[in-house]
Design a protein around this motif. Structure first.
Motif, short mmCIF file in Angstrom:
data_model
loop_
_atom_site.label_atom_id
_atom_site.label_comp_id
_atom_site.label_asym_id
_atom_site.label_seq_id
_atom_site.Cartn_x
_atom_site.Cartn_y
_atom_site.Cartn_z
N UNK A 1 38.04 -31.63 35.20
CA UNK A 1 38.00 -30.72 34.06
C UNK A 1 39.41 -30.52 33.53
N UNK A 2 39.62 -30.93 32.28
CA UNK A 2 40.95 -30.81 31.66
C UNK A 2 41.17 -29.41 31.11
N UNK A 3 40.12 -28.80 30.55
CA UNK A 3 40.32 -27.49 29.98
C UNK A 3 39.04 -26.89 29.43
N UNK A 4 39.14 -25.62 29.11
CA UNK A 4 38.04 -24.86 28.51
C UNK A 4 38.35 -24.66 27.03
N UNK A 5 37.33 -24.82 26.19
CA UNK A 5 37.46 -24.51 24.77
C UNK A 5 36.63 -23.27 24.50
N UNK B 1 38.39 -11.66 27.11
CA UNK B 1 38.57 -11.19 28.49
C UNK B 1 37.61 -11.92 29.44
N UNK B 2 36.36 -12.07 29.03
CA UNK B 2 35.36 -12.72 29.87
C UNK B 2 35.70 -14.19 30.10
N UNK B 3 36.11 -14.88 29.04
CA UNK B 3 36.42 -16.30 29.17
C UNK B 3 37.70 -16.51 29.98
N UNK C 1 41.05 -23.37 35.69
CA UNK C 1 41.15 -24.32 34.57
C UNK C 1 41.62 -23.56 33.33
N UNK C 2 42.61 -24.04 32.61
CA UNK C 2 43.14 -23.29 31.47
C UNK C 2 42.25 -23.34 30.23
N UNK C 3 42.34 -22.32 29.42
CA UNK C 3 41.75 -22.33 28.08
C UNK C 3 42.75 -23.05 27.18
N UNK C 4 42.37 -24.23 26.68
CA UNK C 4 43.33 -25.05 25.93
C UNK C 4 43.12 -24.98 24.42
#
Length: 250
Positions: free
Chosen positions: A178-182, A193-195, A204-207
């Motif tokens: 997993x590279x990131x969250x959108x 806040x939830x994400x 995993x970062x929010x990218x």
């Protein structure tokens, strides 16, 4: 070659995000393939002027044989993006996951990647169930990176967690990671806040943070991405920045 699978709950906006990301890569000069892995076969609509593409599974049902060339099951869209839809079985009959597996095997036989030599391949995959064929982009090595699309809604986060777990289950086999969250915003209470909490939970970062935007809806009404409609708009710049970020690792 950068190979990315985009997963998320049905209806969360994967196809919109994937097609805009494909368009952003293509606008930046990359040679792109987008493969829709959903029985609805609507992933590539906004790259093709709103005109549906016959799916591979539909072609095989109609003609009762495998296609003999890539031209029979693909179409060039915006900025020469090669578009393919796996499709699925007749509603109520068969398994959509098996359709994805059969399509991927066929594309290998037809020499898709050797013939087209893409810089970027994007798979748009249904993420409500991560089993069988729907896990093929992760499990079979077709994708190297996974992007998880979610909002702050409970069921979207539930599906996102299932996807993260599925990817982790294949980690010891050197498959995709997993590279990131959108974050695709739905403007629910405490959404960011939830994400962010989910991001911290799975490490995993929010990218990318995609706001609700009328420009996206207006473009889709024309069968286009926002990149095609206006590449200089703020929402287009968000997709172009995401493409640049992901492209640095290609």
């Amino acid at each position: 070659m950068l190979k990315i699978a985009v997963y998320g709950k049905g209806g969360i906006g994967k196809s919109t995000l994937t097609s805009n990301l494909s368009a952003a890569f293509a606008y930046s000069g990359k040679k792109v393939i987008q493969i829709g892995c959903d029985p609805k076969a609507d992933s590539t609509l906004n790259l093709l002027g709103g005109v549906p593409l016959e799916s591979v599974m539909s072609y095989m049902r109609v003609h009762d044989e495998d296609p003999q060339s890539l031209a029979e099951i693909s179409r060039r869209g915006y900025k020469n993006i090669l578009c393919i839809e796996t499709g699925g079985p007749t509603p109520g009959l068969g398994c959509a996951g098996r359709g994805i597996i059969a399509t991927f095997a066929l594309l290998e036989d037809l020499g898709l990647f050797e013939t087209y030599c893409p810089d970027v391949v994007l798979y748009d995959v249904l993420g409500d169930v991560v089993c069988g064929g729907f896990a093929a982009p992760i499990r079979e090595g077709y994708a190297e990176q996974v992007l998880i699309v979610t909002s702050g809604e409970k069921m979207a986060l539930y599906a996102a967690n299932n996807i993260a777990v599925a990817v982790q289950n294949f980690a010891d086999r050197s498959y995709a990671s997993v590279r990131g969250i959108i974050l695709n915003r739905r403007n629910v209470p405490d959404e960011e806040k939830k994400v962010k909490a989910f991001s911290a939970q799975i490490g995993v970062p929010v990218i990318a943070d995609i706001p609700r935007c009328d420009d996206i809806n207006h473009s889709e009404e024309q069968g286009k991405t926002v990149i095609e409609t206006n590449p200089f708009s703020s929402i287009s710049q968000t997709f172009l920045q995401l493409a640049t970020l992901l492209g640095k690792e290609a």
